[in-house]
Design a protein around this motif. Structure first.
Motif, PDB file in Angstrom:
ATOM      1  N   LYS A   1       0.706  -1.376  -0.122  1.00 29.75           N
ATOM      2  CA  LYS A   1      -0.109   0.089   0.006  1.00 29.75           C
ATOM      3  C   LYS A   1       0.779   1.185  -0.015  1.00 29.75           C
ATOM      4  N   VAL A   2       2.227   1.125  -0.085  1.00 23.44           N
ATOM      5  CA  VAL A   2       3.073   2.317   0.182  1.00 23.44           C
ATOM      6  C   VAL A   2       2.691   3.290  -1.163  1.00 23.44           C
ATOM      7  N   SER A   3       2.595   3.032  -2.168  1.00 24.95           N
ATOM      8  CA  SER A   3       2.436   3.789  -3.432  1.00 24.95           C
ATOM      9  C   SER A   3       1.153   4.612  -3.167  1.00 24.95           C
ATOM     10  N   ARG A   4       0.143   4.106  -2.450  1.00 25.87           N
ATOM     11  CA  ARG A   4      -1.093   4.924  -2.003  1.00 25.87           C
ATOM     12  C   ARG A   4      -1.018   5.575  -0.873  1.00 25.87           C
ATOM     13  N   ILE A   5      -0.733   4.757   0.029  1.00 27.33           N
ATOM     14  CA  ILE A   5      -0.682   5.569   1.644  1.00 27.33           C
ATOM     15  C   ILE A   5       0.812   5.559   1.799  1.00 27.33           C
ATOM     16  N   LYS A   6       1.435   6.758   1.861  1.00 28.50           N
ATOM     17  CA  LYS A   6       2.895   7.057   2.247  1.00 28.50           C
ATOM     18  C   LYS A   6       3.046   6.422   3.963  1.00 28.50           C
ATOM     19  N   ILE A   7       2.256   6.625   4.817  1.00 27.16           N
ATOM     20  CA  ILE A   7       2.289   6.265   6.007  1.00 27.16           C
ATOM     21  C   ILE A   7       2.410   4.797   6.248  1.00 27.16           C
ATOM     22  N   SER A   8       2.014   3.950   5.140  1.00 23.17           N
ATOM     23  CA  SER A   8       2.063   2.461   5.172  1.00 23.17           C
ATOM     24  C   SER A   8       3.469   2.169   5.388  1.00 23.17           C
ATOM     25  N   TYR A   9       4.492   2.898   4.617  1.00 27.76           N
ATOM     26  CA  TYR A   9       5.843   2.543   4.626  1.00 27.76           C
ATOM     27  C   TYR A   9       6.302   2.573   5.916  1.00 27.76           C
ATOM     28  N   ILE A  10       6.200   3.426   6.641  1.00 25.35           N
ATOM     29  CA  ILE A  10       6.524   3.793   8.054  1.00 25.35           C
ATOM     30  C   ILE A  10       5.896   2.823   9.129  1.00 25.35           C
ATOM     31  N   THR A  11       4.816   2.293   8.696  1.00 24.12           N
ATOM     32  CA  THR A  11       4.243   1.416   9.702  1.00 24.12           C
ATOM     33  C   THR A  11       4.872  -0.023   9.311  1.00 24.12           C
ATOM     34  N   PHE A  12       5.114  -0.074   7.992  1.00 25.18           N
ATOM     35  CA  PHE A  12       5.677  -1.453   7.627  1.00 25.18           C
ATOM     36  C   PHE A  12       6.996  -1.546   8.516  1.00 25.18           C
ATOM     37  N   ILE A  13       7.996  -0.560   8.379  1.00 23.99           N
ATOM     38  CA  ILE A  13       9.327  -0.615   8.988  1.00 23.99           C
ATOM     39  C   ILE A  13       9.191  -0.729  10.566  1.00 23.99           C
ATOM     40  N   LEU A  14       8.100  -0.253  10.939  1.00 23.07           N
ATOM     41  CA  LEU A  14       7.845  -0.146  12.549  1.00 23.07           C
ATOM     42  C   LEU A  14       7.549  -1.891  12.873  1.00 23.07           C
ATOM     43  N   SER A  15       6.608  -2.181  12.142  1.00 22.98           N
ATOM     44  CA  SER A  15       6.032  -3.535  12.268  1.00 22.98           C
ATOM     45  C   SER A  15       7.322  -4.497  12.383  1.00 22.98           C
ATOM     46  N   PHE A  16       8.150  -4.443  11.163  1.00 23.77           N
ATOM     47  CA  PHE A  16       9.100  -5.318  10.972  1.00 23.77           C
ATOM     48  C   PHE A  16      10.062  -5.254  12.247  1.00 23.77           C
ATOM     49  N   ILE A  17      10.457  -3.864  12.602  1.00 22.14           N
ATOM     50  CA  ILE A  17      11.219  -3.832  13.746  1.00 22.14           C
ATOM     51  C   ILE A  17      10.882  -4.520  15.093  1.00 22.14           C
ATOM     52  N   ILE A  18       9.435  -4.067  15.289  1.00 23.16           N
ATOM     53  CA  ILE A  18       8.970  -4.615  16.726  1.00 23.16           C
ATOM     54  C   ILE A  18       8.749  -6.039  16.517  1.00 23.16           C
ATOM     55  N   LEU A  19       8.615  -6.607  15.610  1.00 23.46           N
ATOM     56  CA  LEU A  19       8.452  -8.157  15.418  1.00 23.46           C
ATOM     57  C   LEU A  19      10.058  -8.782  15.543  1.00 23.46           C
ATOM     58  N   SER A  20      10.720  -8.222  15.037  1.00 27.95           N
ATOM     59  CA  SER A  20      12.249  -8.495  15.255  1.00 27.95           C
ATOM     60  C   SER A  20      12.532  -8.362  16.440  1.00 27.95           C
ATOM     61  N   PHE A  21      12.286  -7.251  17.286  1.00 31.37           N
ATOM     62  CA  PHE A  21      12.555  -7.028  18.744  1.00 31.37           C
ATOM     63  C   PHE A  21      11.922  -8.303  19.504  1.00 31.37           C
ATOM     64  N   LEU A  22      10.557  -8.381  19.451  1.00 32.28           N
ATOM     65  CA  LEU A  22      10.026  -9.549  20.172  1.00 32.28           C
ATOM     66  C   LEU A  22      10.524 -10.865  19.967  1.00 32.28           C
ATOM     67  N   PHE A  23      10.869 -10.969  18.759  1.00 30.68           N
ATOM     68  CA  PHE A  23      11.331 -12.397  18.495  1.00 30.68           C
ATOM     69  C   PHE A  23      12.676 -12.480  19.171  1.00 30.68           C
ATOM     70  N   GLY A  24      13.661 -11.543  19.025  1.00 28.11           N
ATOM     71  CA  GLY A  24      14.732 -11.545  19.908  1.00 28.11           C
ATOM     72  C   GLY A  24      14.716 -11.644  21.320  1.00 28.11           C
ATOM     73  N   ILE A  25      13.742 -10.762  21.865  1.00 28.08           N
ATOM     74  CA  ILE A  25      13.642 -10.871  23.265  1.00 28.08           C
ATOM     75  C   ILE A  25      13.036 -12.198  23.867  1.00 28.08           C
ATOM     76  N   GLN A  26      12.264 -12.891  22.945  1.00 27.95           N
ATOM     77  CA  GLN A  26      11.654 -14.277  23.382  1.00 27.95           C
ATOM     78  C   GLN A  26      12.832 -15.373  23.267  1.00 27.95           C
ATOM     79  N   THR A  27      13.870 -15.104  22.289  1.00 26.88           N
ATOM     80  CA  THR A  27      14.746 -16.025  22.330  1.00 26.88           C
ATOM     81  C   THR A  27      15.925 -15.967  23.270  1.00 26.88           C
ATOM     82  N   ILE A  28      16.065 -14.641  23.647  1.00 25.30           N
ATOM     83  CA  ILE A  28      17.175 -14.368  24.753  1.00 25.30           C
ATOM     84  C   ILE A  28      16.483 -14.885  25.933  1.00 25.30           C
ATOM     85  N   SER A  29      14.956 -14.790  26.171  1.00 30.18           N
ATOM     86  CA  SER A  29      14.752 -15.244  27.559  1.00 30.18           C
ATOM     87  C   SER A  29      14.742 -17.067  27.477  1.00 30.18           C
TER      88      SER A  29
END
Length: 490
Positions: free
Chosen positions: A346-374
């Motif tokens: 949806k990036v081409s139509r909604i610019k904020i989606s690009y930011i949301t995509f990056i944040l979603s990927f970072i949040i998922l990576s962070f939560l995955f990493g925290i779960q693995t570390i624990s």
């Protein structure tokens, strides 16, 4: 124009291959860091599997046990090449971890025909609990993961390209998978139904369909029937292997049984990591693609049936119950990647989606990493176990002495057996010493005579064990946190 299109495809393939190579490199680096930080085991099962393979390898163990034999066979073969009981099983787990990661990436590609989603799944997989934990530990899960994912990948390739080689690869990998973990038996059964339904849709004679389906059924059922036969010979009961597992399970309250159930653990693990959002795309795509529909049937049916069967039969592990939910968590990951890729579309139509995509990927990576570390914070095999094992290897190399190792009612002594690399030269049971009562060890003439006969010149005891001797002198060689090492002066 055709040349430009061809060059674009080649460039796209090069980028994709480079991305996969980078994913594998980072994955191996991350697994190495887990190992270097001292994460070697989550329970005594790792040592148990290794010892089970070692004793069978030297001809002192049985082929049949409560564990399925694939891990035992591959370890025994590896010990022929390089007999290191601690390092070799972990190297093999890492190799199969890489194979599983590649199978997961290709499975994603077959599901969505989108290389971006496949690469996203690969990068998330680097941090994801099922892959990161079981690729560094010598447990059977990683083999089960690989053969399950590989068989599904080849099945989807068969549906897409209609080449029989993919069908037989799918069948072969699934059949081999039945020798890894008992969950694979359920997966293989549902998988067989999916294959059979596809065969009966083909333009073949009814007789050919029946013969082909029957042949596949024989291949799929060969090992389970063979194992049931061995179970009957060993236990006198057809379902003896299931009863053996159930007998290890400690009676718990109804609430505890529900909380330890695979369905509850699946929800807990995936809600905590946010991998649960993959359910959204799984439901959304269910009716849009026949392959995803079949995948969904396999996913849901196996999870529900296994949750019900293990709850009724008590055939569950005695610890780390979250392990059972890992295969379904891994199968959900491609759909989680597809879910957040929707934002990128949806990036081409909604610019904020690009930011949301990056944040979603970072949040998922962070939560995955925290779960693995624990889950990798504590190692069942400690640095002290490694130090004692190193001492044992030194003694075994210098002379022909054997060593007595105190068991004291727990299973952590198996860690020393593995790290010593020569468990057959460590004695854990003595006829004149059935057990150490009240944390005391009395070295009398009877015990001393047995120690001499067994050529035991060293004792590895707990620090809290009190020692009483007559005229026998025990010299302290090394004191550690959980072990003390003594040399006997006869």
């Amino acid at each position: 124009m055709n040349q430009n299109f061809s060059s674009l495809i080649k460039k796209d393939n090069k980028t994709y291959c480079f991305s996969i190579a980078a994913i594998v490199f980072i994955f191996i680096l991350f697994e190495s860091l887990l190992y270097l930080k001292g994460f070697y085991a989550i329970s005594a099962d790792e040592s148990g599997h290794t010892l089970d393979a070692y004793y069978w390898f030297i001809g002192k163990g049985n082929f049949f046990s409560i564990w399925l034999p694939f891990q035992k066979i591959i370890y025994a073969f590896a010990f022929h090449i390089y007999p290191d009981l601690f390092l070799v099983p972990r190297i093999i787990s890492l190799l199969f971890g890489v194979f599983t990661l590649l199978a997961l990436i290709d499975l994603t590609l077959q599901l969505f025909n989108n290389k971006t989603i496949s690469v996203m799944t690969g990068f998330l997989g680097i941090l994801f609990l099922p892959l990161t934990i079981f690729s560094v530990l010598p447990l059977a899960e990683i083999y089960f993961f690989f053969f399950t994912l590989a068989s599904l990948t080849f099945y989807l390739r068969w549906k897409k390209h209609e080449r029989n080689i993919y069908l037989w690869l799918a069948i072969s990998f699934s059949a081999i998978g039945t020798s890894t973990r008992y969950e694979a038996w359920l997966f293989t059964f549902i998988f067989f139904l999916l294959i059979a339904s596809q065969i009966f849709k083909q333009k073949k004679s009814f007789q050919d369909k029946i013969l082909l389906t029957a042949g596949i059924a024989v291949l799929f059922s060969f090992f389970p029937l063979f194992w049931i036969y061995l179970s009957y010979l060993s236990t006198g009961k057809i379902a003896g292997f299931m009863l053996s597992i159930a007998n290890l399970y400690h009676p718990l309250s109804l609430l505890s049984r529900l909380q330890n159930n695979v369905l509850y653990k699946f929800l807990t693990v995936n809600i905590q990591s946010l991998n649960i959002i993959g359910i959204i795309s799984l439901i959304y795509l269910y009716r849009k693609d026949s392959s995803i529909k079949e995948f969904s049937i396999l996913f849901v049916s196996t999870l529900i049936v296994f949750a019900f069967v293990t709850f009724i039969t008590h055939a569950m592990p005695t610890h780390n119950f979250w392990r059972l939910a890992m295969i379904w968590s891994l199968l959900l990951l491609p759909f989680t990647s597809r879910c957040i890729y929707f934002l990128l579309e949806k990036v081409s139509r909604i610019k904020i989606s690009y930011i949301t995509f990056i944040l979603s990927f970072i949040i998922l990576s962070f939560l995955f990493g925290i779960q693995t570390i624990s889950h990798s914070f504590y190692s069942y095999i400690s640095q002290d176990d490694l130090k004692v094992g190193k001492f044992c290897r030194k003694i075994f190399k210098e002379d022909k002495s054997n060593i007595y190792l105190e068991r004291s009612g727990t299973w952590d002594y198996t860690s020393v057996l593995v790290t010593s690399n020569h468990p057959d030269r460590i004695i854990t049971k003595l006829n004149s010493l059935n057990s150490i009562f009240y944390d005391t060890l009395s070295v009398n003439n009877k015990l001393k005579s047995e120690l001499k006969r067994l050529n035991i010149n060293y004792l590895i005891l707990r620090p809290y064990t009190k020692i009483y001797t007559d005229k026998t002198k025990l010299d302290v060689i090394k004191r550690l946190t959980i072990w003390d090492i003594y040399k006997i002066q006869y």
